[in-house]
Design a protein around this motif. Structure first.
Motif, PDB file in Angstrom:
ATOM      1  N   ALA A  31       0.875  -1.189   0.060  1.00 27.05           N
ATOM      2  CA  ALA A  31      -0.032  -0.109  -0.033  1.00 27.05           C
ATOM      3  C   ALA A  31       0.888   1.241  -0.179  1.00 27.05           C
ATOM      4  CB  ALA A  31      -0.912  -0.142   1.103  1.00 27.05           C
ATOM      5  N   GLY A  32       1.964   1.294   0.892  1.00 27.20           N
ATOM      6  CA  GLY A  32       2.634   2.471   0.817  1.00 27.20           C
ATOM      7  C   GLY A  32       3.366   2.933  -0.374  1.00 27.20           C
ATOM      8  N   LEU A  33       4.162   1.630  -0.902  1.00 21.92           N
ATOM      9  CA  LEU A  33       4.720   1.922  -2.215  1.00 21.92           C
ATOM     10  C   LEU A  33       3.705   2.591  -3.591  1.00 21.92           C
ATOM     11  CD1 LEU A  33       6.741  -1.435  -2.240  1.00 21.92           C
ATOM     12  CD2 LEU A  33       7.565   1.035  -1.755  1.00 21.92           C
ATOM     13  N   LEU A  34       2.612   1.975  -3.512  1.00 18.87           N
ATOM     14  CA  LEU A  34       1.642   2.343  -4.562  1.00 18.87           C
ATOM     15  C   LEU A  34       1.061   3.911  -4.100  1.00 18.87           C
ATOM     16  CD1 LEU A  34      -0.367   1.682  -6.790  1.00 18.87           C
ATOM     17  CD2 LEU A  34      -1.947   0.792  -5.182  1.00 18.87           C
ATOM     18  N   ASP A  35       0.847   4.139  -2.835  1.00 19.79           N
ATOM     19  CA  ASP A  35       0.498   5.576  -2.810  1.00 19.79           C
ATOM     20  C   ASP A  35       1.525   6.426  -3.138  1.00 19.79           C
ATOM     21  OD1 ASP A  35      -1.507   7.198  -1.220  1.00 19.79           O
ATOM     22  OD2 ASP A  35       0.257   7.805  -0.083  1.00 19.79           O
ATOM     23  N   HIS A  36       2.811   6.220  -2.809  1.00 12.43           N
ATOM     24  CA  HIS A  36       3.819   6.945  -3.021  1.00 12.43           C
ATOM     25  C   HIS A  36       3.815   7.262  -4.570  1.00 12.43           C
ATOM     26  CE1 HIS A  36       7.423   9.422  -2.730  1.00 12.43           C
ATOM     27  NE2 HIS A  36       8.160   8.420  -3.308  1.00 12.43           N
ATOM     28  N   ALA A  37       3.980   6.139  -5.421  1.00 10.61           N
ATOM     29  CA  ALA A  37       4.093   6.253  -6.563  1.00 10.61           C
ATOM     30  C   ALA A  37       3.031   7.073  -7.396  1.00 10.61           C
ATOM     31  CB  ALA A  37       4.139   4.832  -7.182  1.00 10.61           C
ATOM     32  N   LEU A  38       1.764   6.932  -6.710  1.00 13.05           N
ATOM     33  CA  LEU A  38       0.548   7.731  -7.423  1.00 13.05           C
ATOM     34  C   LEU A  38       0.911   9.207  -7.254  1.00 13.05           C
ATOM     35  CD1 LEU A  38      -2.333   5.240  -6.667  1.00 13.05           C
ATOM     36  CD2 LEU A  38      -1.688   5.893  -8.733  1.00 13.05           C
ATOM     37  N   VAL A  43      -0.430   9.302 -13.343  1.00 11.73           N
ATOM     38  CA  VAL A  43      -0.998   8.141 -13.503  1.00 11.73           C
ATOM     39  C   VAL A  43      -2.455   8.205 -13.767  1.00 11.73           C
ATOM     40  CG1 VAL A  43      -1.439   5.701 -12.589  1.00 11.73           C
ATOM     41  CG2 VAL A  43       0.651   6.999 -12.019  1.00 11.73           C
ATOM     42  N   ALA A  44      -2.959   7.552 -15.193  1.00 10.29           N
ATOM     43  CA  ALA A  44      -4.137   7.188 -15.409  1.00 10.29           C
ATOM     44  C   ALA A  44      -4.853   6.137 -14.927  1.00 10.29           C
ATOM     45  CB  ALA A  44      -4.416   7.456 -16.933  1.00 10.29           C
ATOM     46  N   ALA A  45      -4.253   5.003 -14.635  1.00  8.49           N
ATOM     47  CA  ALA A  45      -4.561   3.894 -14.338  1.00  8.49           C
ATOM     48  C   ALA A  45      -3.768   2.870 -13.504  1.00  8.49           C
ATOM     49  CB  ALA A  45      -5.335   2.991 -15.557  1.00  8.49           C
ATOM     50  N   VAL A  46      -4.253   2.026 -12.657  1.00  7.37           N
ATOM     51  CA  VAL A  46      -3.360   0.872 -11.994  1.00  7.37           C
ATOM     52  C   VAL A  46      -3.921  -0.457 -12.287  1.00  7.37           C
ATOM     53  CG1 VAL A  46      -2.803  -0.108  -9.813  1.00  7.37           C
ATOM     54  CG2 VAL A  46      -2.668   2.508 -10.242  1.00  7.37           C
ATOM     55  N   ARG A  47      -2.983  -1.261 -12.859  1.00  6.46           N
ATOM     56  CA  ARG A  47      -3.627  -2.521 -13.070  1.00  6.46           C
ATOM     57  C   ARG A  47      -3.354  -3.439 -11.846  1.00  6.46           C
ATOM     58  NH1 ARG A  47      -1.025  -4.286 -18.232  1.00  6.46           N
ATOM     59  NH2 ARG A  47      -0.296  -6.326 -17.244  1.00  6.46           N
ATOM     60  N   LEU A  48      -4.239  -4.135 -11.284  1.00  8.21           N
ATOM     61  CA  LEU A  48      -3.926  -4.909 -10.356  1.00  8.21           C
ATOM     62  C   LEU A  48      -4.021  -6.382 -10.607  1.00  8.21           C
ATOM     63  CD1 LEU A  48      -3.733  -5.490  -7.163  1.00  8.21           C
ATOM     64  CD2 LEU A  48      -6.233  -5.446  -6.886  1.00  8.21           C
ATOM     65  N   ARG A  49      -2.712  -6.806 -10.381  1.00  8.40           N
ATOM     66  CA  ARG A  49      -2.498  -8.316 -10.436  1.00  8.40           C
ATOM     67  C   ARG A  49      -2.483  -8.957  -9.268  1.00  8.40           C
ATOM     68  NH1 ARG A  49       2.751  -9.108 -11.929  1.00  8.40           N
ATOM     69  NH2 ARG A  49       2.506 -10.979 -13.311  1.00  8.40           N
ATOM     70  N   GLN A  67      -9.240   1.628  -2.595  1.00  7.07           N
ATOM     71  CA  GLN A  67      -9.229   3.080  -1.866  1.00  7.07           C
ATOM     72  C   GLN A  67      -7.974   3.905  -2.109  1.00  7.07           C
ATOM     73  OE1 GLN A  67      -9.482   1.853   2.149  1.00  7.07           O
ATOM     74  NE2 GLN A  67     -11.686   1.325   2.206  1.00  7.07           N
ATOM     75  N   ILE A  68      -7.112   3.344  -2.213  1.00  7.66           N
ATOM     76  CA  ILE A  68      -5.742   4.028  -2.675  1.00  7.66           C
ATOM     77  C   ILE A  68      -6.011   4.625  -3.884  1.00  7.66           C
ATOM     78  CG2 ILE A  68      -3.174   3.902  -2.882  1.00  7.66           C
ATOM     79  CD1 ILE A  68      -3.381   1.408  -1.010  1.00  7.66           C
ATOM     80  N   VAL A  69      -6.165   3.892  -5.030  1.00  6.65           N
ATOM     81  CA  VAL A  69      -6.338   4.334  -6.250  1.00  6.65           C
ATOM     82  C   VAL A  69      -7.212   5.551  -6.421  1.00  6.65           C
ATOM     83  CG1 VAL A  69      -6.845   3.826  -8.816  1.00  6.65           C
ATOM     84  CG2 VAL A  69      -5.368   2.181  -7.224  1.00  6.65           C
ATOM     85  N   ASN A  70      -8.485   5.252  -5.791  1.00  3.37           N
ATOM     86  CA  ASN A  70      -9.436   6.157  -5.870  1.00  3.37           C
ATOM     87  C   ASN A  70      -8.974   7.582  -5.339  1.00  3.37           C
ATOM     88  OD1 ASN A  70     -11.322   4.446  -6.916  1.00  3.37           O
ATOM     89  ND2 ASN A  70     -12.454   4.129  -5.130  1.00  3.37           N
ATOM     90  N   ARG A  71      -8.417   7.706  -4.129  1.00  6.16           N
ATOM     91  CA  ARG A  71      -7.826   8.940  -3.497  1.00  6.16           C
ATOM     92  C   ARG A  71      -6.962   9.575  -4.756  1.00  6.16           C
ATOM     93  NH1 ARG A  71      -6.273   5.823   1.123  1.00  6.16           N
ATOM     94  NH2 ARG A  71      -4.176   5.978   0.642  1.00  6.16           N
ATOM     95  N   PRO A 210      10.070   5.931  -7.554  1.00  2.00           N
ATOM     96  CA  PRO A 210       9.091   6.580  -8.658  1.00  2.00           C
ATOM     97  C   PRO A 210       9.668   8.188  -9.165  1.00  2.00           C
ATOM     98  CG  PRO A 210       7.989   6.901  -6.636  1.00  2.00           C
ATOM     99  CD  PRO A 210       9.035   5.951  -6.267  1.00  2.00           C
ATOM    100  N   GLU A 211      10.221   8.691  -8.380  1.00  2.00           N
ATOM    101  CA  GLU A 211      10.686  10.076  -8.920  1.00  2.00           C
ATOM    102  C   GLU A 211      11.548  10.158 -10.017  1.00  2.00           C
ATOM    103  OE1 GLU A 211       9.725  10.214  -4.656  1.00  2.00           O
ATOM    104  OE2 GLU A 211      10.901   8.902  -5.844  1.00  2.00           O
ATOM    105  N   GLN A 212      12.565   9.178 -10.233  1.00  2.00           N
ATOM    106  CA  GLN A 212      13.455   9.033 -11.123  1.00  2.00           C
ATOM    107  C   GLN A 212      12.668   8.896 -12.700  1.00  2.00           C
ATOM    108  OE1 GLN A 212      16.124   5.639 -11.803  1.00  2.00           O
ATOM    109  NE2 GLN A 212      14.874   4.645 -10.007  1.00  2.00           N
TER     110      GLN A 212
END
Length: 223
Positions: A31-38, A43-49, A67-71, A210-212
């Motif tokens: 969750a933390g990694l995804l939230d930071h990258a977003l 980002v237009a979309a996240v594909r959840l595997r 919940q994370i993606v919607n934010r 993700p900043e790079q």
């Protein structure tokens, strides 16, 4: 992703990010990694595997990630499992080109549907005919792939359906090495998919820093 519908011909809109998660059994560790990258990337979309487990556990993982993606006002696409899209409030599903017709029957017309087309023009055209909302070509690696890039360019110039360029480097690859391939993909496609290696594992440079990768999208916006 439906907000971005490029006209036939080279669009002036910048490329946007399309994040692909490694296979998840639960959401908390990622969750933390995804939230930071977003937070960092456009980002237009996240594909959840998902790791296929008990249905209720999979649904909980989807809800937690949603919940994370919607934010961040991005779309949440499930990798496969179109039957779970309606139940969990996702925006759509991503399937193989051969499965588009069946997935569209499950989803109806109110959900987005993406198609993985490898490097096949025929599969991409078939997917579009069967109801895909976007097509994805790849995976591209760090080495130049002239035929794949030519196909990507042709599709972007000739077709109305948005196109995703999937970048999945070898697991030993780090950072933007070499950067030319990524810059070319970002300058050519509507969306640049990042997040997993060629083996389907986590592409750690993306999730850890993700900043790079932000200059890829800034460059397309400036250009």
């Amino acid at each position: 992703m439906s907000s971005k519908q490029p006209d036939t011909g080279r669009s002036a809109e910048p490329c946007e990010g399309y994040l692909v998660t490694p296979p998840l059994r639960e959401a908390s560790s990622f969750a933390g990694l995804l939230d930071h990258a977003l937070t960092v990337l456009p980002v237009a979309a996240v594909r959840l595997r998902l790791v296929e487990t008990a249905p209720e556990k999979m649904k909980q993982t989807i809800l937690d990630i949603r919940q994370i993606v919607n934010r961040h006002d991005a779309a949440l696409m499930l990798d496969g499992f179109p039957e779970l899209v309606r139940e969990t409030g996702c925006d759509g599903a991503h399937v193989g080109a051969e499965d588009v017709a069946a997935a569209r029957k499950i989803l109806g017309d109110n959900f987005q549907l993406g198609a993985a087309c490898d490097f096949s023009r025929d599969l991409a055209m078939l997917a579009g005919e069967k109801g895909a909302d976007y097509v994805a070509f790849g995976p591209f690696g760090v080495e130049p792939e002239p035929e794949g890039l030519a196909l990507l360019t042709w599709w972007r110039e000739m077709m109305e359906l948005p196109v995703v360029a999937a970048y999945s480097p070898a697991s030993e690859t780090t950072g933007l090495t070499p950067p030319e391939t990524l810059r070319t993909l970002a300058a050519t496609a509507d969306f640049l998919a990042l997040g997993i290696t060629a083996a389907g594992e986590s592409f750690n440079p993306l999730w850890q820093t993700p900043e790079q990768f932000l200059p890829l999208f800034a460059a397309t916006a400036e250009g």
